[in-house]
Write a protein that holds these residues in place. Sequence first.
Motif, mmCIF file in Angstrom:
data_model
loop_
_atom_site.group_PDB
_atom_site.id
_atom_site.type_symbol
_atom_site.label_atom_id
_atom_site.label_comp_id
_atom_site.label_asym_id
_atom_site.label_seq_id
_atom_site.Cartn_x
_atom_site.Cartn_y
_atom_site.Cartn_z
ATOM 1 N N TYR A 227 39.055 53.729 31.573
ATOM 2 C CA TYR A 227 39.550 52.948 32.714
ATOM 3 C C TYR A 227 40.384 51.745 32.267
ATOM 4 C CZ TYR A 227 40.018 50.420 37.002
ATOM 5 O OH TYR A 227 40.576 49.764 38.072
ATOM 6 N N GLU A 228 39.914 51.015 31.273
ATOM 7 C CA GLU A 228 40.675 49.851 30.827
ATOM 8 C C GLU A 228 42.036 50.254 30.274
ATOM 9 O OE1 GLU A 228 39.047 45.897 29.001
ATOM 10 O OE2 GLU A 228 39.425 47.295 27.348
ATOM 11 N N ASP A 229 42.083 51.401 29.618
ATOM 12 C CA ASP A 229 43.367 51.895 29.112
ATOM 13 C C ASP A 229 44.315 52.231 30.251
ATOM 14 O OD1 ASP A 229 42.365 51.620 26.562
ATOM 15 O OD2 ASP A 229 41.756 53.712 26.384
ATOM 16 N N ILE B 261 36.255 58.815 28.459
ATOM 17 C CA ILE B 261 35.093 58.890 27.576
ATOM 18 C C ILE B 261 34.211 57.645 27.666
ATOM 19 C CG2 ILE B 261 36.282 60.422 25.957
ATOM 20 C CD1 ILE B 261 36.580 58.044 24.072
ATOM 21 N N ASP B 262 34.743 56.540 28.204
ATOM 22 C CA ASP B 262 33.921 55.333 28.359
ATOM 23 C C ASP B 262 32.965 55.428 29.543
ATOM 24 O OD1 ASP B 262 35.914 55.323 30.273
ATOM 25 O OD2 ASP B 262 36.204 53.153 30.210
ATOM 26 N N ARG B 263 33.232 56.408 30.451
ATOM 27 C CA ARG B 263 32.419 56.624 31.657
ATOM 28 C C ARG B 263 32.390 55.396 32.557
ATOM 29 N NH1 ARG B 263 33.088 61.323 32.076
ATOM 30 N NH2 ARG B 263 31.478 61.397 33.689
ATOM 31 N N VAL B 264 33.375 54.535 32.461
ATOM 32 C CA VAL B 264 33.456 53.336 33.290
ATOM 33 C C VAL B 264 34.345 53.620 34.494
ATOM 34 C CG1 VAL B 264 34.227 50.927 33.406
ATOM 35 C CG2 VAL B 264 33.075 51.780 31.353
ATOM 36 N N SER B 265 33.854 53.294 35.687
ATOM 37 C CA SER B 265 34.606 53.504 36.924
ATOM 38 C C SER B 265 35.315 52.219 37.331
ATOM 39 C CB SER B 265 33.660 53.940 38.044
ATOM 40 O OG SER B 265 32.757 52.887 38.361
ATOM 41 N N LYS B 266 36.204 52.335 38.284
ATOM 42 C CA LYS B 266 36.893 51.163 38.809
ATOM 43 C C LYS B 266 35.894 50.193 39.426
ATOM 44 C CE LYS B 266 40.400 49.702 42.161
ATOM 45 N NZ LYS B 266 41.499 50.125 43.067
#
Length: 432
Positions: A100-102, A47-52
């Motif tokens: 991603y951070e999770d 849900i954060d829409r953050v990629s590696k």
Amino acid sequence: METKLERIADKSARETKPEFTSLYHLLNAELLTQCHRELDGSKALGIDRVSKEEYGKDLRENIKDLVVRLKNKSYKPLPSLRKYIDKGNGKKRPLGLAAYEDKIVQLGLKKILEAVYEPKFRDIMYGFRPNRSCHGAVKELCSRIVREKINYIVDADIKGFFDHMDHEWILEFVKYYMKDPNILGLIRKYLKAGVMEEGEYKASEEGAVQGGIISPVLANIYMHHVLVLWYERKWKKTAKGDSFLIVYADDFIAGFQYKEEAEAYYREMQERMSKFGLEIESSKSRLLEFGRYAEERRKRRGEGKPETFDFLGFTFYCGKSRGGKFCVIPRTSRKKFRAKLRAMKEWLKRVRNIPVKEVMATLNRKLVGHYRYYGISHNGQMLVKFHYYTTLMLFRTMNRRSQKGSYTWEGFRQMLTYYPMAKPKIYFNIYV
């Protein structure tokens, strides 16, 4: 960091009941950076829409900030994004896509959990473990039935296992060896993080999100305490006849020499599961006669051929080797075979307007993946059938690329000389 985890694993292996009271500090910048590097950047976003790639642009500062939040206990996992995938039987399997951070923190936590618990898991457990596979489980299953005096099989299916694991029991089982309250608190945060489905938040009162990085190891810990240790203490040591248990995550098969012991196990196993919030799917669970003498006994009673059972996508039959000796024959289950063909058909429809060269390259990767899983001893015929039906579907797809037929059979065969299809191959010998 690997050395520290190795020392933990060594202590766990050497001591009967080791206690680890301080492990939270291992979630440091070194381990979390390593986890970031190991994660697959092509996975779907949470849900954060953050990629590696995006997270890695300022990796040092991001990890530094994450470590600070972990230390002062202000870190809080985001809800998982709920998605559904086709199970192949008309139903959908719910998956949770973590932020991603999770994922980074979960992978670090998974490494710590595995360092403690891997040395304690029994050899009969095959699912989601390093250097273990479904083929190993199939091989041991066949071997135990052939080598030992097994006459009855308990084929049981747990209803919604991942969705119904009890949170408090999960924490109790983890706490058996891991006394660090900070680790337990972090696991609780993940279990209670909830999911977002179509923009609506749903709390998690039980279960572990399928698709979560730590969910498989938590599932193994749950089954280790609920089923495996109970089997060892209750049945392996006290049974009058031969018996076995093979576990792959939430799937398991038990075998017994004597019918009365198989019946008692089936009955008491359901009571055991109920105690820990689990329920057996009665429509998919049963006790059946199977083994070296099953065919002869059923024939005397006029009951026909021995029954079969399914495990890990294979159907197991009583059979004979080329030398006439009893053996267990695994073949692709009908349900999985049909599901795989349906999936192949749908994929071919989607790519029918893509250049032939690209289609054939991807098709061969799919075929080899199928052969690598189902390519085991005795299953060559099912591989050939899969190749045959895939060839027919490919021919029909090629002929729908325009209003006029694109290929005659002769033209299609010529195309396959330029872009050959991967041939069926047995990759795993269950007798070695």
